[in-house]
Enzyme design. Sequence first.
Site, PDB file in Angstrom:
ATOM      1  CG  ASN A  11      -1.917   1.066   1.280  1.00 38.43           C
ATOM      2  OD1 ASN A  11      -1.876   1.975   0.435  1.00 38.43           O
ATOM      3  ND2 ASN A  11      -2.821   1.012   2.237  1.00 38.43           N
ATOM      4  NE  ARG A  92      -6.289   1.058  -0.424  1.00 40.10           N
ATOM      5  CZ  ARG A  92      -6.464   2.172   0.254  1.00 40.10           C
ATOM      6  NH1 ARG A  92      -5.488   2.671   0.978  1.00 40.10           N
ATOM      7  NH2 ARG A  92      -7.620   2.777   0.236  1.00 40.10           N
ATOM      8  CG  HIS A 181     -12.766   3.280   1.912  1.00 43.96           C
ATOM      9  ND1 HIS A 181     -13.450   4.251   2.603  1.00 43.96           N
ATOM     10  CD2 HIS A 181     -11.453   3.534   2.120  1.00 43.96           C
ATOM     11  CE1 HIS A 181     -12.600   5.078   3.183  1.00 43.96           C
ATOM     12  NE2 HIS A 181     -11.377   4.652   2.896  1.00 43.96           N
ATOM     13  NE  ARG A 242      -9.419  11.947   2.340  1.00 42.23           N
ATOM     14  CZ  ARG A 242      -9.507  10.639   2.168  1.00 42.23           C
ATOM     15  NH1 ARG A 242     -10.637  10.097   1.735  1.00 42.23           N
ATOM     16  NH2 ARG A 242      -8.478   9.860   2.409  1.00 42.23           N
ATOM     17  CD  GLU A 385      -8.871  -1.320   3.299  1.00 39.55           C
ATOM     18  OE1 GLU A 385      -8.453  -0.848   4.383  1.00 39.55           O
ATOM     19  OE2 GLU A 385      -9.162  -0.627   2.328  1.00 39.55           O
TER      20      GLU A 385
END
Length: 400
Positions: A11, A92, A181, A242, A385
Amino acid sequence: MSADGAVLVLNSGSSSLKYQLLHPDSGDKIAVGMVDQIGSVGASAEHQQAGRTWRHVGDLPDHHAALTQALAFFTDAGTHLADSDMLAVGHRTVHGGQSFSAPTLVDDTVIGEIDRLASLAPLHNPVNLMGIRAMRELLPDVPAVCVFDTAFFHDLPARAATYAIDRSVAATHHIRRYGFHGTSHEYVSGAAADFLGVSTGQINQIVLHLGNGASASAIRGGRPVDTTMGLTPLEGLVMGTRSGDIDPAIVMYLRRVSGMDIDDIDRMLNSASGLKGLCGENDFRAITDLVEAGDPDARLAYDVYIHRLRRYLGAYLIELGRVDAIVFTAGVGENAAAVRRDALADLQRFGIVLDDERNTTRIPGARRISSDDSEVSVLVVPTNEELAIARQAAALVRAG
Ligand code: ADP
């Protein structure tokens, strides 16, 4: 543990990268590592394997250097990745645009396409590519697979994927709601169905992935019908840094009146907004402490966060009509009992009743936190993940 048959999951972020070497079938982790502050003289790397930890502090100018250091850690730990029979490297990859709806074997064409999509995800795709290119040089014989954050949402119904803007402008610039996601939403909804002893096709779910980034999805019979993130991961829920949804006119207004240029506004909305923008903190543990200490900014940040979450819960309850499970996951969703309690407060009339004791009792793995008489099952399901990426990469390589 041997690396034979294992998958290295990578990642790559802008100044950091995380990796795991794991067996895709059992999920057993062989090693985990992380490199921070790539590009600075104060870069630091840490690698854990077989109960031991290796560290490096010092200049790591780019992702190639960071990954070279990671491979050196493996060698120090007695695992020679280049000589082992690894199954795949799984990357990823954030934005797959309209091009990628499934995990994809990396070749020059795929790299070119991810590069082309960089304008849609300038913060993510270029750094994902740095990791992909570096690994191709460092482990050229191991198949590399990109697993896209957007893929699960590739076939969102047009009514949910379409922005009501000039359709020719949207078509020219590939503007639609992509969703992110996806790897987590897919994995968690599958694990929730397993926990309930049904197939994903039999149930409707609302999945709340609440980490530093946060997104919700409405999933009907295993297929997503709506999600909160859009063209980019900025839309939707209030996140760590965010803003989530805002009136888009704020951007034009600020451009005209504030002296901020478009990059300043972009930075503000992505890095200095959300919980951090409202109360100076983006770590939920710190925010909870501040709320308990009576800090008014933290209180407002918390209330705005919960309000937005409930707004989408309401929307998705209506969209799905019948909801069998509401599933909380990621750092906040898995750990913050107060967020789960407040998000679902007073929803008895919708068949949603939490059990306070189950909600506040920590046990590892998937668990039910609704009361026995709640029509809707409310679950906490840890996301994974890395395992999802490893499994998808392994499946693709084995099929080939
Ligand atoms: P990401 O992968 O998006 O960086 P994570 O899923 O790791 O994020 O979640 C990070 C968030 O989880 C942080 O805001 C952190 O404060 C929050 N978190 C982690 N542990 C706890 C906890 N015990 N209580 C409340 N929040 C927590």
